[in-house]
Design an enzyme around this catalytic site. Structure first.
Site, PDB file in Angstrom:
ATOM      1  CG  ASP A 242       6.638   6.942 -18.197  1.00  0.00           C
ATOM      2  OD1 ASP A 242       6.490   8.099 -18.624  1.00  0.00           O
ATOM      3  OD2 ASP A 242       7.765   6.416 -18.060  1.00  0.00           O
TER       4      ASP A 242
ATOM      5  CB  SER B  17       5.190   0.811 -13.069  1.00  0.00           C
ATOM      6  OG  SER B  17       4.471   1.936 -12.620  1.00  0.00           O
TER       7      SER B  17
ATOM      8  N   GLY C  85      13.780   2.067 -19.494  1.00  0.00           N
ATOM      9  CA  GLY C  85      14.013   0.651 -19.261  1.00  0.00           C
ATOM     10  C   GLY C  85      12.871  -0.041 -18.558  1.00  0.00           C
TER      11      GLY C  85
ATOM     12  CG  ASP D 254      13.601  -4.326 -18.450  1.00  0.00           C
ATOM     13  OD1 ASP D 254      14.067  -4.364 -19.599  1.00  0.00           O
ATOM     14  OD2 ASP D 254      14.312  -4.203 -17.428  1.00  0.00           O
TER      15      ASP D 254
ATOM     16  NE  ARG E 133      -0.547 -21.432 -24.586  1.00  0.00           N
ATOM     17  CZ  ARG E 133      -0.972 -22.677 -24.761  1.00  0.00           C
ATOM     18  NH1 ARG E 133      -0.663 -23.345 -25.873  1.00  0.00           N
ATOM     19  NH2 ARG E 133      -1.694 -23.273 -23.840  1.00  0.00           N
TER      20      ARG E 133
ATOM     21  CG  ASP F 159      21.606  -2.078 -20.319  1.00  0.00           C
ATOM     22  OD1 ASP F 159      22.199  -3.095 -20.716  1.00  0.00           O
ATOM     23  OD2 ASP F 159      21.139  -1.992 -19.166  1.00  0.00           O
TER      24      ASP F 159
ATOM     25  CE  LYS G 284      19.568  -9.844 -19.338  1.00  0.00           C
ATOM     26  NZ  LYS G 284      20.929  -9.586 -18.791  1.00  0.00           N
TER      27      LYS G 284
ATOM     28  CG  PHE H   1      12.603  10.082 -28.224  1.00  0.00           C
ATOM     29  CD1 PHE H   1      11.661  10.944 -28.729  1.00  0.00           C
ATOM     30  CD2 PHE H   1      12.493   8.724 -28.520  1.00  0.00           C
ATOM     31  CE1 PHE H   1      10.615  10.483 -29.524  1.00  0.00           C
ATOM     32  CE2 PHE H   1      11.459   8.250 -29.305  1.00  0.00           C
ATOM     33  CZ  PHE H   1      10.517   9.127 -29.816  1.00  0.00           C
TER      34      PHE H   1
ATOM     35  CD  GLU I 191      24.137  -0.322 -18.382  1.00  0.00           C
ATOM     36  OE1 GLU I 191      24.914  -1.047 -19.041  1.00  0.00           O
ATOM     37  OE2 GLU I 191      23.642  -0.667 -17.298  1.00  0.00           O
ATOM     38  CB  VAL I 192      27.786   4.997 -22.907  1.00  0.00           C
ATOM     39  CG1 VAL I 192      28.802   5.340 -23.982  1.00  0.00           C
ATOM     40  CG2 VAL I 192      26.362   5.120 -23.451  1.00  0.00           C
TER      41      VAL I 192
ATOM     42  CE  LYS J 295      22.500  -5.630 -23.805  1.00  0.00           C
ATOM     43  NZ  LYS J 295      21.634  -5.000 -22.795  1.00  0.00           N
TER      44      LYS J 295
ATOM     45  CD  GLU K 188      22.967 -12.635 -18.661  1.00  0.00           C
ATOM     46  OE1 GLU K 188      23.591 -11.922 -17.888  1.00  0.00           O
ATOM     47  OE2 GLU K 188      21.730 -12.604 -18.796  1.00  0.00           O
TER      48      GLU K 188
ATOM     49  NE  ARG L 290      22.351 -10.492 -23.422  1.00  0.00           N
ATOM     50  CZ  ARG L 290      21.112 -10.502 -23.880  1.00  0.00           C
ATOM     51  NH1 ARG L 290      20.673 -11.547 -24.552  1.00  0.00           N
ATOM     52  NH2 ARG L 290      20.310  -9.472 -23.701  1.00  0.00           N
TER      53      ARG L 290
ATOM     54  CG  ASN M 268      25.178  -8.781 -16.616  1.00  0.00           C
ATOM     55  OD1 ASN M 268      24.234  -8.002 -16.594  1.00  0.00           O
ATOM     56  ND2 ASN M 268      25.089  -9.989 -17.168  1.00  0.00           N
TER      57      ASN M 268
ATOM     58  CG  HIS N 197      24.897  -4.531 -14.619  1.00  0.00           C
ATOM     59  ND1 HIS N 197      25.871  -3.790 -15.257  1.00  0.00           N
ATOM     60  CD2 HIS N 197      23.705  -4.126 -15.164  1.00  0.00           C
ATOM     61  CE1 HIS N 197      25.300  -2.985 -16.138  1.00  0.00           C
ATOM     62  NE2 HIS N 197      23.999  -3.171 -16.109  1.00  0.00           N
TER      63      HIS N 197
ATOM     64  CG  HIS O 148      21.355  -5.501 -11.038  1.00  0.00           C
ATOM     65  ND1 HIS O 148      21.279  -6.526 -11.943  1.00  0.00           N
ATOM     66  CD2 HIS O 148      20.935  -4.399 -11.708  1.00  0.00           C
ATOM     67  CE1 HIS O 148      20.827  -6.073 -13.100  1.00  0.00           C
ATOM     68  NE2 HIS O 148      20.621  -4.777 -12.982  1.00  0.00           N
TER      69      HIS O 148
ATOM     70  CG  HIS P 221      20.054   0.351 -14.121  1.00  0.00           C
ATOM     71  ND1 HIS P 221      20.136  -0.901 -13.552  1.00  0.00           N
ATOM     72  CD2 HIS P 221      20.828   0.313 -15.248  1.00  0.00           C
ATOM     73  CE1 HIS P 221      20.930  -1.666 -14.293  1.00  0.00           C
ATOM     74  NE2 HIS P 221      21.364  -0.953 -15.325  1.00  0.00           N
TER      75      HIS P 221
ATOM     76  CB  ALA Q  84      20.279  31.775  25.300  1.00  0.00           C
TER      77      ALA Q  84
END
Length: 1601
Positions: free
Chosen positions: A50, A81, A111, A115, A126, A142, A148, A175, A190-191, A250, A260, A264, A268, A271, A275, A287, A897
């Site tokens: 991005d 996006s 992410g 994703d 394919r 994550d 996924k 990074f 997430e950690v 994970k 899942e 797994r 979540n 989540h 979510h 997120h 006033a």
């Protein structure tokens, strides 16, 4: 470790699905390229990223992959996006570049990139190979691990996707050095989640190591430090271990359960609810932020079910908060988002219903059983009712007998003891293990502050039940990075930490103060006496806002000690604060308490007793003669020594609630760890309150058992002094509310009070707690029908039988835990009681509602409140309050006033009653205010004024405009009432006026008492308070009062939501424009304002161009003061009815406002919102958080989120413009993007962009234009609020700007504005002025239309042909066709039907695209407008006279009735015709008169003649004409007279009117012009250029006559 060469980095590899495909290290770009090129041969490598990441890392990747076919595709950042369109765009790019099945795609980003690109890889050809290169912590731990992939849909997140494993996942922790701190925190959610479900040891390290982990990304590495272990810093090693540890968990789970199906699901955790929250708040919330809140809410679900202890919930909350993550939906970062209004329980449950983990109707949630372990090795089914209770903002307690009777339960640890123990253990030497610590908001605030001060180390044992404190021996340091200590509403922490912070030692230069602050209520709670004592002792403590309250800046000069004098009559916490820190003062402390009786001595005794247990003994002086203890304490210099173990006693205040439930329900409750030996005064509640009320009490040294009398048999207790247990008075009050039996013998009140009276005293300090608790109890008990009386130091409660109390009450809890829990006791016997703000109990008993049901046996249900019922956050809250449209409006402001004047105008505009609080006061007390003040003093007046004001609000909650006294804001209690009113009840408006005007006015006014100080000083003191209590501001610009009445009506209708004519919606089909005013002093525009604003829909106030001097502004110059801008804005309002676009354009965006003056800019934006500007232009270059906070309180204003690119680099088909659009769309109601055109094609690219975004669901209105001459086409085509200039303006606001007329001409030339034909139908019409009116208007506005005469004796084929023509634009109709034309029309307005004639035909588009002809009548509107503008105070006594009984008389009568005139005299020489006309309007109050010499009632103040001028005379003796006697003008107030005849210019009636005073004479030509203007606007949608038309018409009229 991998070692490809001597320079290869040190890599930590993690195996997933049997393959070591996850490679972790620092500075890995060369390693990534060599590994990919060597092990994944391909014809093409495509990197997708991005715009944000591309700026940072794209060049390095291009260099690393040089020599191969390496393509890059950059997309806009953000969740938007990750959509079907986003996936299509990437696929089209791959196809356009002939990518084949051997292509390798690299996903570089967060992410969203991983994703989205993963899903593209899974389906393109394919399935092609791809590599994950996550750049955010969230993606590293994550989304990049596990295969996924997915995109979002409007129905929810990640609903379309696939499992597609990457060939590699490269984790380059370097990074993270460029990652914003918010994004880092986003990943830490997430950690923390992973550690919480899997590894308590890892979780504990996250708890204790937050500061070190955060610091690891705050110091960028140099020379690729960290690439090899030898160059890796300890902070880097810690960071990498955290990442690898989380990834390893994970990866292990994914390896066991890739698809899942069970295990797994554990990842979540947080989540399911998270979510759902994210689906509502995206893209405003990240997120991890949503998951963080989801973790806490899902932990609370587990706690509610009974499988997770509160200690674990507390640990989760503290850990997440330590990484700066939100832990509740009320967190301002989430609550301030406009989308947060959509976080209803029903909507969240609906979103969760689509969750992929679900099976059947139950929601699947991962439930913790303890930190590091889950209840099941999978997600567990949970019923909706359980989730609803957790999510709901309120609860309903179901009355009944406790099913667990007899109840035995422990209460949470004492808040008072917990906070003291934390301070003592942190300041002490050695290690202490604290057990039974209260896990609550307050203790969390205290612990977090001590951690920030680096004063101790904290860790947990025994699954979170034991807190291990390693004391720092009093060595404290300023918080890192000058971080402020935010204490919420934790009063105990605020007072204790005030002194604790004086112990902070400076270890660096320059000197840094420690700042402690809190929420809005905390900033009102007093801390002044403590600060005064510390200052007198030599400590540096400054108030940063209001005197006497937080926030404070506390210097590092140390705590001197010696003799300290302290006023302790407000709070014992001041005393405890100094006592706790005194051993660390430079000298031994002698603490002398002053100011009368000490409040809550038991709490001081508690502090001293605890200090003794930590090794420091305090000596209290005694009177040598009497032996009586004195208020003087001796504290030696010493160091606390931690006991090895310290058990915190249960909270005695909290114990009062289950004991009181036993009392009120006639059951038994035992509290095993509170007894007579308790340190806490509230332990005496059972014996001191419950026993006298008729309960059986058995109390030992360590336990208390209470058995209540049969229901309904509680006794009043007469007088009870609760000074030793002040917090328990709320519990006593709710019991007293149903205590109807007389007191026990000896407890009766002997002053004539009724036997059901309970008089509670000794609790004056409860007015300055989390809220004014005494007032809160009085107000909320009143809702049940319980009568009370407020006392100086308490209250009286008059008991009433349960059956006589109101059911279904909704209790406002004032964000006060004690209020909520006390009223839950009453709710146990009163059906339908709702407790709002249920989460306020988290301060001391977070699981109270769970314990009430699970341990006591009283059922509790979740309740979702309507927004208006839950809007208690204040005028500048995260969510603007929604009021009943009829809610009374309160006006505040200085005396002089104009509150009375503006209030009366507002009341008239809103059809309400005006109520002056000062007048009400004088009527109530039977004396003027100045006399009252002289006799009783200012303090007594302020108290009486507050009582009167509360009474006014209580008895007049709707239908009023209430003007308060100018000094109502002088007292904190009154300010609190005003803030509370503005929070949930109705608008509070500050009426402002130039201080010079006020001084001049008050110099002449003598009815009110003198201030005793200068008016200017009073104004300066009150100004912040007026702003604090009001959400709106109206500036009374007396000097420019030309249209005050209209502006008052607009303003007050806007803030009440009752404006039937709001600002033009930019989303309509009509093209809209605003004129950019470019004056340094807006008053210089007023002479031409009507001309330059002709045709436009709004006017832009360029605030950045304003200057005090009136000289042109210079880029970067000092911004204009807010007060000056307010004055300019008020003046502009007085001179134009148009909506205002409020713009502060910065230098970088093409204006002159300094880019670094953020605070001043947002002060101006706040002014725009408070004053009701319809549009506020806010550049998206300002901090996103500030814009969101601004938008959260925008009211009816619309935010224009703008971006201007002056460089010409932004391309309309590029990624940057998409990025800016997404951000602007997120932040604003309207999006404005301005580019720069260098070619004509740039305009076509703009048009394509605008068209594409407009097709998206929910697209917001877009202003998209190009600057420069080449960009003028874009200005012509832009449909929404196009900025325009005018030749009369001093300068154009931007290069390439066009006038309104120029754009209309251009639109016609390119076929976007077809020419229309307009007509006048009638006969004779040869001398009509209508063509002059309309053709002049068309010409001035640049419209291509033409108006002509179509004279026919009847409605014939010529008229029919004109009506059917596609070119027909509209028509005026005059005699003889006003009735005959009606059969040719499709519909007629109700007004025209009532009048029986039409004079205007308007072609209108129907929903199906066909056209209809609509008939209307503008004659009556013109008459009404001319009367309204020229007469004031029309009321039930106003009368009017109409002369004549023809068709025009019908319009006149209709207009007068619409104005509210109830008596209309009708005169016609043929009286039968007058009676006939009166019968047409039987309910209009028409009185037919047969003479003009006298009237049956008061003389008319409105006269309208509809007869020809030649048929009238003012001279006796003219036979055949109507004699107009001068007596018709005998109204004492004067009035307005209209002669509908056009010729001569001065008719006999008008000539006669000029001979008397106070009458306004309006000729018929003025009515013709007014109705013509109305026709013009109805046909074109544009205001007519009135001044030019009027000048031309009058010149032509005079030349012809």
């Amino acid at each position: 470790m991998a070692a490809l060469s001597e320079t290869a980095p040190d890599i930590h590899k993690v195996s997933v699905l049997g393959k070591e495909s996850i490679h972790c290290g620092f500075h890995l770009i060369p390693y990534i390229s060599s590994t990919v090129l060597r092990t994944l041969p391909a014809s093409t490598y495509v990197l997708v990223t991005d715009t944000h990441v591309a700026k940072l890392h794209l060049t390095a990747f291009e260099e690393a992959f040089s020599g191969s076919r390496f393509l890059t595709h950059v997309i806009p950042p953000g969740e938007t996006s990750k959509s079907r369109q986003g996936k299509t765009d990437i696929e089209d790019f791959l196809l356009a570049n002939t990518c084949t099945r051997d292509t390798v795609i690299l996903a570089l980003g967060g992410g969203v990139i991983g994703d989205l690109v993963g899903f593209v890889a899974a389906t393109f050809m394919r399935g092609v190979r791809f590599v994950q290169i996550p750049t955010t912590l969230l993606a590293m731990v994550d989304s990049s691990v596990g295969g996924k992939t997915a995109i979002d849909t409007p129905h929810g997140k990640n609903l379309i996707g696939a499992f597609w494993q990457p060939e590699y996942v490269f984790i380059d922790a370097a990074f993270l050095e460029t990652l914003p701190s918010r994004e880092f925190a986003n990943g830490m959610a997430e950690v923390v989640k992973t550690a919480a479900i899997w590894n308590e040891t890892e979780f504990a390290s996250l708890e204790s190591g937050s500061a070190d982990i955060i610091s690891a990304i705050q110091t960028p590495s140099t020379s690729f430090a960290g690439r090899h272990i030898a160059t890796r810093t300890p902070a880097q090693s810690l960071l990498l271990s955290v990442i690898v540890g989380s990834i390893s968990v994970k990866a292990h789970i994914v390896t066991i359960d890739e698809r899942e199906t069970g295990l797994r699901n554990l990842v979540n955790f947080g989540h399911t609810i998270g979510h759902a929250i994210e689906a509502v708040l995206t893209p405003g919330a990240l997120h991890g932020e949503c998951v963080s809140v989801g973790i806490i809410l899902e932990a609370e679900v587990a706690r509610q079910i009974g499988i997770l202890a509160q200690g674990a919930v507390g640990r989760l909350t503290r850990c997440l908060a330590s990484y700066n993550l939100p832990v509740s939906l009320t967190d301002p970062r989430l609550a301030s988002l406009p989308a947060a209004r959509g976080l209803s329980v029903g909507r969240l449950l609906d979103i969760m219903r689509i969750d992929k983990k679900n099976s059947g109707s139950e929601k699947k949630i991962v439930l913790l059983s303890r930190i590091g372990a889950t209840h099941e090795p999978r997600a567990t089914g949970v019923a909706d009712d359980v989730i609803r209770k957790t999510l709901s903002s309120a609860v309903r307690v179901v009355p009944g007998i406790p099913s667990k009777n007899p109840v035995t339960m422990a209460t949470p640890g004492s808040k008072s003891i917990s906070n003291r123990a934390l301070v003592l253990a942190a300041l002490a030497k050695g290690t202490c293990r604290l057990t039974n610590l209260l896990h609550s908001d307050d203790t969390q605030v205290m612990m977090n502050a001590l951690i920030e001060l680096q004063g101790a180390k904290f860790s947990w044992e025994d699954n979170g039940e034991t807190l291990v404190v390693e004391g720092g021996e009093g060595r404290l340091r300023p918080p890192r990075n000058n971080k402020h200590l935010y204490l919420g509403n934790a009063g105990t922490a605020a007072r204790f930490l005030t002194t604790v912070c004086t112990l902070v030692k400076q270890d660096q230069t320059p000197e840094t103060a420690t700042v402690i602050t809190g929420n809005a209520r905390m900033k009102q709670r007093p801390v002044g006496p403590l600060v005064d004592a510390l200052r007198a002792n030599g400590s540096s403590v400054d108030f940063l806002e209001s005197q006497g309250c937080l926030p404070l800046a506390i210097g590092t000069g140390g705590f001197k000690g010696g003799r300290i004098r302290l006023a302790a009559s407000v709070s014992s916490q001041y005393v405890s604060s100094i006592l706790l820190c005194a051993p660390y003062a430079a000298e031994p402390v002698v603490l002398e308490l002053t100011g009368g009786a000490v409040i809550s001595q038991p709490y001081i005794n508690m502090t001293i007793a605890m200090m003794r247990e930590f090794g420091v003994s305090v000596t209290r002086d005694t009177d040598p003669e009497t032996g009586k203890p004195l208020g003087v304490y001796q504290i030696p210099s010493a160091t606390y020594v931690n006991p090895g173990d310290y058990s915190i006693e249960s909270d005695a205040s909290s114990a009062t609630y289950p004991l009181a439930i036993a009392a009120i329900t006639g059951t038994t409750c035992t509290i095993p760890n509170i007894g007579s030996a308790s340190l806490q005064g509230d332990a005496g509640f059972a014996k001191g309150v419950l026993e006298p009320m008729g309960c059986k009490v058995v109390q030992t040294a360590t336990s208390t058992t209470v058995t209540g009398p049969p229901p309904g048999q509680l006794r009043a207790i007469g007088r009870v002094d609760m000074e030793p247990m002040t917090d328990a008075f709320l519990t006593a009050s709710v019991l007293a509310a149903v205590a109807t039996l007389p007191p026990l013998p000896g407890r009766e009140l002997r002053d004539g009070s009724t036997p059901n009276t309970t008089r509670i005293i000794g609790i004056a300090n409860q007015r300055v707690k989390e809220c004014n608790r005494i007032r809160a109890m009085i107000d909320e008990l009143a809702k049940f029908g319980v009568e009370t009386k407020e006392l100086d130091d308490g209250l009286e409660v008059y008991g009433k039988s349960v059956s006589g109390l109101r059911e279904g009450v909704s209790v406002h809890c004032y964000d006060d835990h004690r209020v909520a829990m006390a009223f839950s006791v009453l709710a146990a016997v009163i059906r339908g009681t709702i407790l709002e703000e249920k989460r306020c109990v988290e301060k001391t008993w977070p699981n109270w509602w769970d314990d009430l049901q699970n341990k006591i046996g009283i059922q509790v249900e979740g309740v979702e409140l309507a927004p208006s019922s839950d809007a208690h956050a204040g005028p500048s809250s995260s969510s603007p309050p929604e009021y009943d449209p009829s809610a009374s409006i309160v006006l505040v402001g200085m005396r002089g006033a104009g509150k009375t004047h503006i209030g009366n105008l507002a009341a008239s505009a809103l059809d309400r009653k005006f109520l002056d609080a000062d007048a009400y006061f004088e009527e109530k007390h039977a004396k003027v205010i100045s006399v009252f003040v002289r006799e009783n003093g200012w303090d007594a007046f302020r108290a009486a004024e507050k009582a009167i004001f509360d009474e006014i609000l209580e008895t007049n909650p709707t239908g009023h405009v209430i003007s308060s006294g100018g000094g109502i804001v002088e007292t904190p209690a009154a300010r609190e009432s005003l803030v509370a009113w503005g929070k949930s009840r109705g608008p509070v408006v500050h009426i402002s006026r130039d201080i010079g005007e006020i001084v001049r006015y008050l110099g002449e006014e003598t009815a009110r008492p003198a201030y005793g100080e200068s008016v200017e000083d009073v104004f300066k003191r009150r100004q912040p308070w007026y702003d604090q209590v009001s959400a709106h501001k109206f500036t009374n610009d007396v000097g420019a009062a030309t249209r005050t009445e209209e502006e008052v009506a607009r303003f007050f209708k806007d803030i009440t939501g009752t404006n039937s004519e709001p600002a033009t919606s930019p989303a309509s089909d009509k093209r809209t424009y605003f004129l950019s005013l470019t004056y340094p002093d807006i008053t210089k525009s007023f002479s031409v304002l009507d001309d330059v604003t002709t045709g436009v829909d709004a006017v832009e106030l360029r605030v950045d161009l304003l200057t005090l001097s009136g000289d042109p502004a210079i880029p970067g110059s000092v911004p204009p003061p807010v007060e000056y801008v307010a004055s300019q804005l008020a003046s502009l309002r007085e001179h134009t009815p148009l909506p205002i676009v409020f713009t502060v354009r910065t230098v970088s965006q093409g204006g002159v406002f300094p880019d670094d003056e953020e605070e001043k800019a947002f002060a101006l934006f706040d002014l725009a919102l408070r004053t009701g500007c319809e549009y506020v232009d806010v550049e998206i270059s300002w901090p996103e958080s500030r814009i969101k906070a601004l938008a959260s309180r925008k009211g009816s204003s619309q935010i224009i989120a703008s971006w201007h690119d002056w460089s010409g680099d932004m391309k309309w088909d590029g990624a940057v413009v998409k990025e800016k659009y997404v951000l602007a769309s997120k932040l604003g109601d309207i999006v404005k993007i301005v580019g720069k055109a260098t070619t004509i094609e740039d305009n076509f690219a703009l048009h394509n962009f605008a068209t594409s975004v407009a097709r998206k669901p929910g697209a917001k209105p877009l202003i998209a234009i190009n600057m420069g001459l080449e960009g003028q086409l874009s200005r012509i085509l832009n449909p929404t609020l196009s900025p325009v200039s005018h030749p009369l303006l001093p300068t154009r606001a931007a290069p390439g700007q066009l006038s309104f007329a120029e754009i209309q001409s251009a639109l016609h030339l390119i076929g976007k504005l077809p020419a229309k034909k307009f007509y006048l139908f009638g006969s004779p019409i040869a001398y009509s002025m209508s063509p002059t009116i309309h053709n002049m208007g068309f010409e001035v506005l640049g419209l291509p239309h033409h108006y002509s005469l179509l004279e026919t004796p009847g409605v014939d084929d010529k008229i029919r042909a004109a009506l059917k023509s596609e070119e027909f634009g509209g028509a005026s109709v005059t005699i003889p066709h006003k009735l005959a034309i009606i059969p040719l029309l499709d519909s007629v307005s109700p007004h025209a039907q009532a009048i029986g004639a039409i004079n205007t035909i308007i072609p209108r588009a129907k929903p199906d695209g066909s056209r209809e002809l609509f008939g209307d009548n503008t004659d009556w509107l013109a008459i009404r407008e001319c009367v309204r503008k020229n007469i004031k105070n029309i009321n039930g006594q106003t009368t009017a006279l109409v002369i004549g009984a023809g068709g025009t008389s019908r319009a006149a009568i209709y207009a007068l009735h619409d104005l509210g005139i109830n008596t209309i005299y009708l005169f016609n020489r043929t009286i039968a015709s007058a009676h006939s006309l009166a019968r047409v309007f039987p309910d209009y109050g028409i009185a037919v008169v047969d003479t003009l010499e006298a009237f049956p009632g008061s003389s008319p103040s409105v006269i309208i003649s509809t007869v020809p001028a030649f048929a009238t005379t003012s001279t006796p003796g003219n036979d055949g004409t109507l004699l107009l006697p001068a007596s018709i003008f005998s109204s004492e107030e004067g009035g307005v007279v209209i002669d509908m005849a056009y010729k001569p210019a001065e008719t006999p009636l008008l000539r006669l009117a000029k001979q008397v005073s106070n009458w306004v004479a309006i000729p018929g030509l003025a009515i013709l012009l007014e109705q013509g203007y109305l026709q013009f606007e109805a046909w074109t949608g544009r205001r007519a250029p009135r001044s030019l038309i009027e000048k031309t018409v009058w010149e032509k009229y005079q030349s012809n006559n």
